[in-house]
Design a protein around this motif. Sequence first.
Motif, PDB file in Angstrom:
ATOM      1  N   SER A 229       0.834  -1.202   0.000  1.00  0.00           N
ATOM      2  CA  SER A 229       0.000   0.000   0.000  1.00  0.00           C
ATOM      3  C   SER A 229       0.867   1.250   0.000  1.00  0.00           C
ATOM      4  O   SER A 229       0.597   2.225  -0.725  1.00  0.00           O
ATOM      5  N   SER A 230       1.928   1.237   0.809  1.00  0.00           N
ATOM      6  CA  SER A 230       2.858   2.365   0.831  1.00  0.00           C
ATOM      7  C   SER A 230       3.564   2.531  -0.510  1.00  0.00           C
ATOM      8  O   SER A 230       3.745   3.650  -1.004  1.00  0.00           O
ATOM      9  N   MET A 231       3.951   1.405  -1.124  1.00  0.00           N
ATOM     10  CA  MET A 231       4.602   1.466  -2.430  1.00  0.00           C
ATOM     11  C   MET A 231       3.658   2.032  -3.495  1.00  0.00           C
ATOM     12  O   MET A 231       4.082   2.779  -4.381  1.00  0.00           O
ATOM     13  N   ASP A 232       2.387   1.675  -3.416  1.00  0.00           N
ATOM     14  CA  ASP A 232       1.403   2.213  -4.357  1.00  0.00           C
ATOM     15  C   ASP A 232       1.333   3.734  -4.264  1.00  0.00           C
ATOM     16  O   ASP A 232       1.275   4.435  -5.285  1.00  0.00           O
ATOM     17  N   LYS A 234       3.674   5.792  -3.182  1.00  0.00           N
ATOM     18  CA  LYS A 234       4.911   6.384  -3.709  1.00  0.00           C
ATOM     19  C   LYS A 234       4.914   6.398  -5.232  1.00  0.00           C
ATOM     20  O   LYS A 234       5.300   7.390  -5.857  1.00  0.00           O
ATOM     21  N   LEU A 235       4.467   5.280  -5.815  1.00  0.00           N
ATOM     22  CA  LEU A 235       4.451   5.202  -7.272  1.00  0.00           C
ATOM     23  C   LEU A 235       3.452   6.188  -7.859  1.00  0.00           C
ATOM     24  O   LEU A 235       3.717   6.815  -8.894  1.00  0.00           O
ATOM     25  N   ALA A 236       2.301   6.328  -7.202  1.00  0.00           N
ATOM     26  CA  ALA A 236       1.304   7.293  -7.672  1.00  0.00           C
ATOM     27  C   ALA A 236       1.847   8.711  -7.615  1.00  0.00           C
ATOM     28  O   ALA A 236       1.611   9.526  -8.522  1.00  0.00           O
ATOM     29  N   SER A 237       2.606   9.011  -6.547  1.00  0.00           N
ATOM     30  CA  SER A 237       3.208  10.341  -6.420  1.00  0.00           C
ATOM     31  C   SER A 237       4.220  10.598  -7.532  1.00  0.00           C
ATOM     32  O   SER A 237       4.254  11.679  -8.132  1.00  0.00           O
ATOM     33  N   MET A 238       5.035   9.599  -7.849  1.00  0.00           N
ATOM     34  CA  MET A 238       6.022   9.748  -8.923  1.00  0.00           C
ATOM     35  C   MET A 238       5.350   9.903 -10.277  1.00  0.00           C
ATOM     36  O   MET A 238       5.770  10.718 -11.109  1.00  0.00           O
ATOM     37  N   THR A 239       4.300   9.123 -10.496  1.00  0.00           N
ATOM     38  CA  THR A 239       3.575   9.225 -11.763  1.00  0.00           C
ATOM     39  C   THR A 239       2.943  10.604 -11.915  1.00  0.00           C
ATOM     40  O   THR A 239       2.915  11.171 -13.009  1.00  0.00           O
ATOM     41  N   SER A 240       2.461  11.169 -10.800  1.00  0.00           N
ATOM     42  CA  SER A 240       1.879  12.510 -10.833  1.00  0.00           C
ATOM     43  C   SER A 240       2.931  13.545 -11.200  1.00  0.00           C
ATOM     44  O   SER A 240       2.664  14.482 -11.955  1.00  0.00           O
ATOM     45  N   LEU A 241       4.142  13.390 -10.673  1.00  0.00           N
ATOM     46  CA  LEU A 241       5.221  14.315 -11.015  1.00  0.00           C
ATOM     47  C   LEU A 241       5.560  14.247 -12.503  1.00  0.00           C
ATOM     48  O   LEU A 241       5.836  15.265 -13.139  1.00  0.00           O
ATOM     49  N   LEU A 242       5.529  13.036 -13.039  1.00  0.00           N
ATOM     50  CA  LEU A 242       5.841  12.882 -14.460  1.00  0.00           C
ATOM     51  C   LEU A 242       4.795  13.543 -15.345  1.00  0.00           C
ATOM     52  O   LEU A 242       5.097  14.022 -16.441  1.00  0.00           O
ATOM     53  N   SER A 243       3.543  13.530 -14.879  1.00  0.00           N
ATOM     54  CA  SER A 243       2.464  14.105 -15.679  1.00  0.00           C
ATOM     55  C   SER A 243       2.471  15.622 -15.650  1.00  0.00           C
ATOM     56  O   SER A 243       1.820  16.265 -16.480  1.00  0.00           O
ATOM     57  N   GLU A 244       3.177  16.238 -14.692  1.00  0.00           N
ATOM     58  CA  GLU A 244       3.245  17.695 -14.579  1.00  0.00           C
ATOM     59  C   GLU A 244       4.435  18.185 -15.395  1.00  0.00           C
ATOM     60  O   GLU A 244       5.555  18.279 -14.890  1.00  0.00           O
ATOM     61  N   ASN A 245       4.191  18.505 -16.657  1.00  0.00           N
ATOM     62  CA  ASN A 245       5.281  18.892 -17.562  1.00  0.00           C
ATOM     63  C   ASN A 245       5.915  20.220 -17.184  1.00  0.00           C
ATOM     64  O   ASN A 245       7.062  20.492 -17.528  1.00  0.00           O
ATOM     65  N   ALA A 262      11.825  -0.930  -7.660  1.00  0.00           N
ATOM     66  CA  ALA A 262      11.853  -2.148  -8.478  1.00  0.00           C
ATOM     67  C   ALA A 262      12.682  -3.231  -7.795  1.00  0.00           C
ATOM     68  O   ALA A 262      12.308  -4.416  -7.816  1.00  0.00           O
ATOM     69  N   ALA A 263      13.794  -2.850  -7.168  1.00  0.00           N
ATOM     70  CA  ALA A 263      14.627  -3.828  -6.467  1.00  0.00           C
ATOM     71  C   ALA A 263      13.872  -4.434  -5.287  1.00  0.00           C
ATOM     72  O   ALA A 263      13.942  -5.647  -5.038  1.00  0.00           O
ATOM     73  N   TRP A 264      13.110  -3.596  -4.557  1.00  0.00           N
ATOM     74  CA  TRP A 264      12.318  -4.111  -3.423  1.00  0.00           C
ATOM     75  C   TRP A 264      11.255  -5.088  -3.907  1.00  0.00           C
ATOM     76  O   TRP A 264      11.048  -6.144  -3.296  1.00  0.00           O
ATOM     77  N   VAL A 265      10.573  -4.739  -4.997  1.00  0.00           N
ATOM     78  CA  VAL A 265       9.511  -5.602  -5.511  1.00  0.00           C
ATOM     79  C   VAL A 265      10.086  -6.937  -5.978  1.00  0.00           C
ATOM     80  O   VAL A 265       9.514  -8.005  -5.696  1.00  0.00           O
ATOM     81  N   GLU A 266      11.217  -6.911  -6.680  1.00  0.00           N
ATOM     82  CA  GLU A 266      11.812  -8.160  -7.157  1.00  0.00           C
ATOM     83  C   GLU A 266      12.282  -9.026  -5.985  1.00  0.00           C
ATOM     84  O   GLU A 266      12.174 -10.251  -6.030  1.00  0.00           O
ATOM     85  N   ASP A 267      12.796  -8.382  -4.939  1.00  0.00           N
ATOM     86  CA  ASP A 267      13.194  -9.144  -3.752  1.00  0.00           C
ATOM     87  C   ASP A 267      11.974  -9.785  -3.093  1.00  0.00           C
ATOM     88  O   ASP A 267      12.025 -10.953  -2.677  1.00  0.00           O
ATOM     89  N   GLU A 324      -0.781 -11.209  -6.863  1.00  0.00           N
ATOM     90  CA  GLU A 324      -1.178 -10.434  -8.042  1.00  0.00           C
ATOM     91  C   GLU A 324      -0.818  -8.958  -7.876  1.00  0.00           C
ATOM     92  O   GLU A 324      -0.445  -8.282  -8.848  1.00  0.00           O
ATOM     93  N   HIS A 325      -0.913  -8.468  -6.642  1.00  0.00           N
ATOM     94  CA  HIS A 325      -0.548  -7.073  -6.357  1.00  0.00           C
ATOM     95  C   HIS A 325       0.939  -6.854  -6.638  1.00  0.00           C
ATOM     96  O   HIS A 325       1.330  -5.831  -7.216  1.00  0.00           O
ATOM     97  N   LEU A 326       1.765  -7.809  -6.216  1.00  0.00           N
ATOM     98  CA  LEU A 326       3.204  -7.711  -6.489  1.00  0.00           C
ATOM     99  C   LEU A 326       3.478  -7.693  -7.996  1.00  0.00           C
ATOM    100  O   LEU A 326       4.285  -6.888  -8.483  1.00  0.00           O
TER     101      LEU A 326
END
Length: 438
Positions: A229-232, A234-245, A262-267, A324-326
């Motif tokens: 949930s925490s990773m979600d 963080k990823l949403a925050s990063m995606t929002s930054l990318l969308s703000e040109n 990505a390293a945490w998820v693969e681990d 499936e979430h992973l």
Amino acid sequence: MTTTNPYQLSIHPQRDALYAELHSRQFQVIKSPSRVSYLAIMLDSEGKLADFLHFCDLFRRYGLVPPAEDGACLEFEVNDIRIRRETHSEFVSYLVINEGGPFLRDPFATTSLQTLPPNWVANMVGVVVAAFHLAVEDAREQVEPELAEVKSFFEGMRLVGSQPQSGDAQLWTSFQLHSDGCGRFLVYNRNMSDSQLGRMVRRIIEIESYRLIALLGLPMAREYSRQLSSMDDKLASMTSLLSENTLKQDEPELLAKLIDMAAWVEDARAKCTYRFSATIAYHELVLKRLQELKEDEVSGHLTLTEFMTRRLTPAVRTCKTTNEHLESLSTRIDRVSDMMRTKVEMSIQAQNQHLLASMDRRSKIQLAMQHTVEGLSVAAISYYSVGLVKHLIEAVYEQGVSFDKSLVVGLSVPLIVGGVWFTTRRIHKGFLKLAKGQ
């Protein structure tokens, strides 16, 4: 087993092993009454070897010759006690059957484990994940006790019960641990043969052991669900930054954070994938064995199937959802990373274009400076050349040749300047031609 080949056929080297595989774990034939104890012990490959050596020691204690090598199923019998050891992918199981008694009114007052050498049981390697006793009574020779007495056999715990095999038996359990640290199952045989009873007991054992091993993934699923949930977020925050040109962002820093995620998820996937896959596989086996029981309801009590559907299935779904979430988070991180890399590459390309434009301007300036220096060089070389020609003219004049020195020197100046300029241009064109050829 080696078979004869009277037809002189070419036999596959593994054919005998393929035939033997279906008979490696035969169903037990169990009489009524009897007492059964079961242990499932988690072991790695080294632990299984140590466990096999420990099992061989049990042979020697009973004065028997131990097996030469380990196998999928090893069994021996001493008097009325049968001991069976089976190796599975991640655990080893022990089945101890006592058919000789003595059997008390309380079916769990004495257990089959008590017939084994106590210090041998205490010295077993590995960690026990399933341990329970199964008491089989013959309802054809004795009257089944009242429900209150049955409940006392389970130390007053709430009971789950059904009538398997379309009512040919009565099954009681609590799916809980009792004072001896083991689970309990009580079976009253009403109209089953020894072979049918053995198969039913086998199904009960597999239901209980597999459902416990299936639940091993649940604590892991709960732990990673909170972190996911925490990773979600963080990823949403990063995606929002990318969308703000219009936002001036540090792309390399964001990319570094994505790499860490990505390293945490693969681990996490490396640690969880096998456990969650095993949970799903064991759950399917449990459901299949429940179907094979062919249960009839006992009024006022949950059947084993109802209990498992209500308790086990949600836990398995939690593991499946976390898995499936992973996978989903891994895929989304890959997509965001691709976008991030594309953005960084575009930024680098823009910087390169700016750098090339700047280099082009500098090249033009250098070329203009070069032309300027070239003109000065022609003037300087012509000046020194005229001086040398002047010395040559004076030397000729002093030798007695009569001519106007000033006029000759003056006429030589344009010729010398033109020759120097022509020679310089030829050299310059030669270098340009060499550069184009490269």
